[in-house]
Design a protein around this motif. Structure first.
Motif, PDB file in Angstrom:
ATOM      1  N   VAL A  60       0.602  12.528   5.217  1.00  0.00           N
ATOM      2  CA  VAL A  60       0.826  10.421   4.791  1.00  0.00           C
ATOM      3  C   VAL A  60      -0.758  10.166   4.229  1.00  0.00           C
ATOM      4  N   SER A  61      -0.019   9.569   3.101  1.00  0.00           N
ATOM      5  CA  SER A  61      -0.746   8.970   2.642  1.00  0.00           C
ATOM      6  C   SER A  61      -1.482   7.556   2.587  1.00  0.00           C
ATOM      7  N   GLU A  62      -3.131   7.174   2.472  1.00  0.00           N
ATOM      8  CA  GLU A  62      -3.265   5.652   3.553  1.00  0.00           C
ATOM      9  C   GLU A  62      -2.822   4.837   2.314  1.00  0.00           C
ATOM     10  N   TYR A  63      -2.760   4.370   1.140  1.00  0.00           N
ATOM     11  CA  TYR A  63      -2.221   3.745   0.168  1.00  0.00           C
ATOM     12  C   TYR A  63      -1.363   3.872  -0.951  1.00  0.00           C
ATOM     13  N   GLY A  64       0.089   4.936  -0.420  1.00  0.00           N
ATOM     14  CA  GLY A  64       0.941   5.142  -0.773  1.00  0.00           C
ATOM     15  C   GLY A  64       1.123   4.788  -2.315  1.00  0.00           C
ATOM     16  N   GLU A  65       1.592   4.104  -3.237  1.00  0.00           N
ATOM     17  CA  GLU A  65       1.579   4.382  -4.809  1.00  0.00           C
ATOM     18  C   GLU A  65       0.082   4.056  -5.138  1.00  0.00           C
ATOM     19  N   GLY A 119      -6.289   3.338   6.252  1.00  0.00           N
ATOM     20  CA  GLY A 119      -5.214   2.515   5.130  1.00  0.00           C
ATOM     21  C   GLY A 119      -3.878   1.793   5.565  1.00  0.00           C
ATOM     22  N   ASN A 120      -3.298   0.970   4.584  1.00  0.00           N
ATOM     23  CA  ASN A 120      -3.391  -0.177   4.518  1.00  0.00           C
ATOM     24  C   ASN A 120      -1.673  -0.210   4.481  1.00  0.00           C
ATOM     25  N   ASP A 121      -1.190   1.092   3.491  1.00  0.00           N
ATOM     26  CA  ASP A 121       0.214   0.780   2.770  1.00  0.00           C
ATOM     27  C   ASP A 121       0.412   2.447   3.507  1.00  0.00           C
ATOM     28  N   LEU A 122       0.981   2.786   4.155  1.00  0.00           N
ATOM     29  CA  LEU A 122       1.424   4.293   4.572  1.00  0.00           C
ATOM     30  C   LEU A 122       2.298   4.733   4.226  1.00  0.00           C
ATOM     31  N   THR A 123       2.019   5.961   3.625  1.00  0.00           N
ATOM     32  CA  THR A 123       4.155   6.394   3.193  1.00  0.00           C
ATOM     33  C   THR A 123       2.957   7.846   3.404  1.00  0.00           C
ATOM     34  N   SER A 124       4.928   8.341   4.452  1.00  0.00           N
ATOM     35  CA  SER A 124       5.189  10.204   4.051  1.00  0.00           C
ATOM     36  C   SER A 124       4.971  10.489   2.693  1.00  0.00           C
ATOM     37  N   VAL A 125       4.453  11.607   2.776  1.00  0.00           N
ATOM     38  CA  VAL A 125       5.272  12.621   1.552  1.00  0.00           C
ATOM     39  C   VAL A 125       5.867  13.665   1.797  1.00  0.00           C
ATOM     40  N   ARG A 126       5.931  14.641   1.362  1.00  0.00           N
ATOM     41  CA  ARG A 126       7.237  15.606   1.858  1.00  0.00           C
ATOM     42  C   ARG A 126       6.729  16.545   0.675  1.00  0.00           C
ATOM     43  N   VAL A 127       6.531  18.166   0.607  1.00  0.00           N
ATOM     44  CA  VAL A 127       6.131  18.731  -0.777  1.00  0.00           C
ATOM     45  C   VAL A 127       6.955  20.105  -0.277  1.00  0.00           C
TER      46      VAL A 127
END
Length: 132
Positions: A60-65, A119-127
């Motif tokens: 999970v990216s804590e700051y999204g994009e 974080g404040n814009d959590l975004t899941s990332v899949r590889v």
């Protein structure tokens, strides 16, 4: 973005860039994500906390994009991930429809707690892993 979140973002990313990431990258057991710099074309290694599920690696990216490594992924999704000291190639995808908070519950606890707290814009990332 509120002023509070902007100040927090700047403070956290400065700490990570200058102190935490250089130290963590040196640890042989630390999971690393290697992206290609979108302007430099150079490899960029970022410590991440995630889990492998079959032929997928999730984090999970804590700051999204706003995260630099996410911006690199958007420009060039071919990445490498070092898991337990071994490098794997793959293709990274942002998965905004995934419940990032629920995803964090299935990932390493210490990293997940930090991502939730900072974080404040959590975004899941899949590889999608394609090879060693």
């Amino acid at each position: 973005m509120s002023r509070y979140h902007e100040v927090k973002f700047r403070a956290v990313t400065a700490f990570q860039r200058r102190i935490a990431n250089p130290l963590l990258r040196r640890l042989p057991v630390q999971t690393l994500l290697e992206t290609t710099g979108r302007t430099s074309g150079l490899p960029r290694r970022t410590p991440v906390g995630g889990s492998r599920v079959g032929q997928e690696f999730w984090f999970v990216s804590e700051y999204g994009e706003r995260s630099q490594y996410v911006r690199n992924i958007l420009a060039q999704p071919q990445v490498r991930v070092r898991i337990k000291g071994r490098w794997h190639t793959g293709t990274a995808h942002l998965v905004p429809q995934d419940d990032a908070r629920a995803r964090l519950r299935s990932l390493p606890r210490l990293n997940s707690a930090a991502v939730r707290a900072l974080g404040n814009d959590l975004t899941s990332v899949r590889v999608d892993l394609t090879g060693p």
